[in-house]
Write an enzyme that holds these catalytic residues in place. Structure first.
Site, PDB file in Angstrom:
ATOM      1  N   HIS A   1     -66.277  77.499 132.040  1.00 35.31           N
ATOM      2  CA  HIS A   1     -66.332  78.789 131.387  1.00 35.31           C
ATOM      3  C   HIS A   1     -65.231  79.436 131.267  1.00 35.31           C
ATOM      4  O   HIS A   1     -64.700  79.836 130.262  1.00 35.31           O
ATOM      5  CB  HIS A   1     -67.681  79.614 131.911  1.00 35.31           C
TER       6      HIS A   1
ATOM      7  N   LEU B   1     -70.723  81.101 136.306  1.00 38.65           N
ATOM      8  CA  LEU B   1     -69.624  80.887 135.577  1.00 38.65           C
ATOM      9  C   LEU B   1     -68.760  80.090 136.512  1.00 38.65           C
ATOM     10  O   LEU B   1     -68.395  80.347 137.879  1.00 38.65           O
ATOM     11  CB  LEU B   1     -68.969  82.088 135.095  1.00 38.65           C
TER      12      LEU B   1
END
Ligand code: PAF
Length: 284
Positions: free
Chosen positions: A36, A32
């Site tokens: 994200h 991530l």
């Protein structure tokens, strides 16, 4: 909370639904980054409960693609997602998702296959079967989480259009929210695959954003001829770049444009020092 089990997700979802809570899902493959994070933030703002899935989905990778080396950073992912306010991080194994020992092929597995028109272009041309894999896993995630809202990045614009088509065609009771592309200060669109780039690669990768911005600038000056707009790209490319496509399509349905207009989405895919990167821009 982190779980690897579908049953545990279902138990939480059942409880939340019985309390009348609105559920959001943010499907990811992990590693991530701030892109994200922006999806998770939007989900937390929109929903009462947020599930972030972290699953490197084997069936959306071709045999010669980077499934094995795709970055896996679960501990950091959990920390980031929980830090933003995600309630549940669902990180299943492939056996959990597809059944133990299941052979992952469309001879043996039920797939959700989007229409040929949508997949036989752009990324789908070089990544045969990719969007079948994406739609199948996303449909499974929608079924497991029973989410009211799903959050996806505009960077994967073809993916988002195909998922909207799937949701519409199959009457899936979920609303998809597309979130803007997040970029480094340099303009480079954030991607988990940026991790493969060295400093020079990152510099070379800026060409994608420069090409798109320049096309938009020319369009704003009145150029609508697509060949002429495509031509402008070459000044930004050198031996580090292997251009896969630069296409002008309708932002809703991926139909090719004859002339650029406000509804035109310009998409690019290019290998930079061997790393496949994508980016896009809306001309309006
Ligand atoms: O965009 C991605 O990261 C993946 O394609 C998705 C939607 C999580 C499905 O595996």
């Amino acid at each position: 909370m982190l779980t690897h089990k579908i049953e545990e997700v279902r138990a939480n979802v059942k409880k939340w639904k019985s309390e009348g809570l609105v559920i959001g899902v943010v499907p990811t493959m992990g590693a991530l980054h701030a892109g994200h994070a922006s999806l998770i933030k939007k989900a937390v703002e929109t929903c009462d409960k947020v599930i972030v899935s972290v699953f490197v989905n084997p069936i959306q990778f071709g045999p010669s693609e980077d499934f094995d080396k795709y970055p896996r950073t679960l501990e950091a992912d959990v920390e980031l997602a929980e830090g933003i306010g995600a309630d549940l991080i669902f990180a299943p194994s492939a056996d959990e998702m597809y059944g133990e020992g299941q052979r992952l092929s469309n001879d043996t597995l039920t797939y959700v296959a989007p229409p040929f028109f949508y997949v036989n272009k752009l990324c789908g041309k070089s990544r045969v079967g990719h969007f079948d894999g994406v739609c199948t896993v996303v449909m499974k995630l929608f079924n497991i989480t029973q989410a009211d809202y799903g959050f996806f990045g505009q960077k994967d614009a073809q993916q988002l259009i195909i998922l909207r088509k799937m949701v519409n065609d199959l009457n899936v009771p979920i609303e998809l929210i597309g979130c803007p592309i997040v970029r480094e200060e340099s303009g480079l669109a954030l991607s988990s695959r940026n991790k493969y780039l060295n400093e020079k690669g990152k510099e070379d990768a800026l060409a994608l954003n420069k090409i798109l911005n320049n096309i938009k600038m020319c369009y704003n000056k009145g150029v609508t001829d697509i060949s002429a707009l495509k031509e402008t790209a070459f000044q930004f490319l050198n031996e580090a770049h292997e251009l896969e496509y630069l296409e002008f399509v309708d932002k809703e349905n991926l139909e090719d444009k004859e002339k650029a207009d406000d509804n035109t989405l310009v998409l690019i895919a290019c290998r930079v020092d061997g790393v496949r990167l994508i980016d896009n821009i809306l001309l309006k």
